[in-house]
Write an enzyme that holds these catalytic residues in place. Sequence first.
Site, PDB file in Angstrom:
ATOM      1  N   GLY A 100       0.766  -1.250   0.000  1.00 31.84           N
ATOM      2  CA  GLY A 100       0.000   0.000   0.000  1.00 31.84           C
ATOM      3  C   GLY A 100       0.793   1.294   0.000  1.00 31.84           C
ATOM      4  CE  LYS A 145      -9.971   3.657   7.312  1.00 32.14           C
ATOM      5  NZ  LYS A 145     -10.419   2.326   6.867  1.00 32.14           N
ATOM      6  CD  GLU A 151       1.593   0.459   7.140  1.00 25.38           C
ATOM      7  OE1 GLU A 151       1.291   0.667   5.943  1.00 25.38           O
ATOM      8  OE2 GLU A 151       1.270  -0.583   7.743  1.00 25.38           O
ATOM      9  CG  ASP A 152      -1.024   1.853   3.174  1.00 29.35           C
ATOM     10  OD1 ASP A 152      -0.649   1.464   4.302  1.00 29.35           O
ATOM     11  OD2 ASP A 152      -1.649   1.121   2.392  1.00 29.35           O
ATOM     12  CB  VAL A 190      -9.909   5.458   1.889  1.00 28.98           C
ATOM     13  CG1 VAL A 190     -10.796   6.479   2.574  1.00 28.98           C
ATOM     14  CG2 VAL A 190      -8.832   4.971   2.850  1.00 28.98           C
ATOM     15  CG  ASP A 196      -8.345  -0.037   9.888  1.00 27.99           C
ATOM     16  OD1 ASP A 196      -9.097   0.813  10.355  1.00 27.99           O
ATOM     17  OD2 ASP A 196      -8.752  -1.122   9.427  1.00 27.99           O
ATOM     18  NE  ARG A 233      -2.249  -2.909  -4.207  1.00 26.89           N
ATOM     19  CZ  ARG A 233      -2.329  -3.064  -2.891  1.00 26.89           C
ATOM     20  NH1 ARG A 233      -2.242  -2.008  -2.111  1.00 26.89           N
ATOM     21  NH2 ARG A 233      -2.496  -4.246  -2.350  1.00 26.89           N
TER      22      ARG A 233
HETATM   23  P1  IMP Z   1      -4.135  -2.283  10.737  1.00 33.27           P
HETATM   24  O1  IMP Z   1      -3.199  -3.385  11.109  1.00 33.27           O
HETATM   25  O2  IMP Z   1      -5.547  -2.581  11.143  1.00 33.27           O
HETATM   26  O3  IMP Z   1      -3.699  -0.929  11.215  1.00 33.27           O
HETATM   27  O4  IMP Z   1      -4.241  -2.292   9.162  1.00 33.27           O
HETATM   28  C1  IMP Z   1      -3.322  -1.707   8.366  1.00 33.27           C
HETATM   29  C2  IMP Z   1      -3.443  -2.203   6.936  1.00 33.27           C
HETATM   30  O5  IMP Z   1      -4.785  -2.536   6.562  1.00 33.27           O
HETATM   31  C3  IMP Z   1      -3.019  -1.095   6.001  1.00 33.27           C
HETATM   32  O6  IMP Z   1      -1.630  -1.120   5.789  1.00 33.27           O
HETATM   33  C4  IMP Z   1      -3.833  -1.393   4.764  1.00 33.27           C
HETATM   34  O7  IMP Z   1      -3.140  -2.295   3.941  1.00 33.27           O
HETATM   35  C5  IMP Z   1      -5.090  -2.049   5.274  1.00 33.27           C
HETATM   36  N1  IMP Z   1      -6.214  -1.065   5.359  1.00 33.27           N
HETATM   37  C6  IMP Z   1      -6.790  -0.598   6.474  1.00 33.27           C
HETATM   38  N2  IMP Z   1      -7.783   0.262   6.203  1.00 33.27           N
HETATM   39  C7  IMP Z   1      -7.840   0.357   4.847  1.00 33.27           C
HETATM   40  C8  IMP Z   1      -8.675   1.113   3.936  1.00 33.27           C
HETATM   41  O8  IMP Z   1      -9.569   1.903   4.309  1.00 33.27           O
HETATM   42  N3  IMP Z   1      -8.420   0.943   2.612  1.00 33.27           N
HETATM   43  C9  IMP Z   1      -7.461   0.099   2.151  1.00 33.27           C
HETATM   44  N4  IMP Z   1      -6.667  -0.614   2.961  1.00 33.27           N
HETATM   45  C10 IMP Z   1      -6.846  -0.497   4.301  1.00 33.27           C
END
Ligand code: IMP
Length: 177
Positions: A48, A134, A102-103, A156, A106, A168
């Site tokens: 991402g 988020k 990081e992109d 998103v 979440d 992407r």
């Molecule tokens: P986390 O471990 O829950 O913080 O998730 C992080 C990863 O989930 C990111 O690096 C993204 O690859 C994916 N992700 C989380 N939310 C989104 C979104 O809204 N759109 C696309 N990918 C997401």
Amino acid sequence: MEKVRVKDKEFGPYLTEAVIAAKVKELADALNRDYAGKKPLFIAILNGSFMFASDLFKQINIDAEISFIKLASYKGMKSSGNVITAIGLEQDLYARDVIIVEDIVDTGKTLHHFLPQLQHQQPASLRIAALLHKPEATQFPLQIDYVGFAIPNKFVVGYGLDYDGLGRNLKEIYQLA
Ligand code: IMP
């Protein structure tokens, strides 16, 4: 910006190219300032973050290195916790100033589980730069030192972020309608 359809879902315009570019410049300015005189190592988490990392790195004007890694997560056979392994990390992080790129953060789960592995190598410093965050979705404590945009808890796509592998390539960021 118009609505877009990615796979089976409709997404509405959210962050334009210009707004993203201005924010990326702002983040790079802060990094250039904070890491002046150092030689930080940026570690971008694929897939991402490839677009964000590229645009951000172009705006870095101090000596810096960049490396790309992929995180693979799988459930341990016995433990209930996820095991996260990094593919492609070649540099020795000892005494380095490391910036994770990081992109989006979440729940924070991925980085929360992965950061201790990096800390283990005893970097001089370890910070996180995330284009999107988020806050409402946070479940795992994580300090994000450089945040582009704090966004609501809605899915998103675009600018490197995917929905089921697609979207992407969009230049802008779109939000689930
Ligand atoms: P986390 O471990 O829950 O913080 O998730 C992080 C990863 O989930 C990111 O690096 C993204 O690859 C994916 N992700 C989380 N939310 C989104 C979104 O809204 N759109 C696309 N990918 C997401």
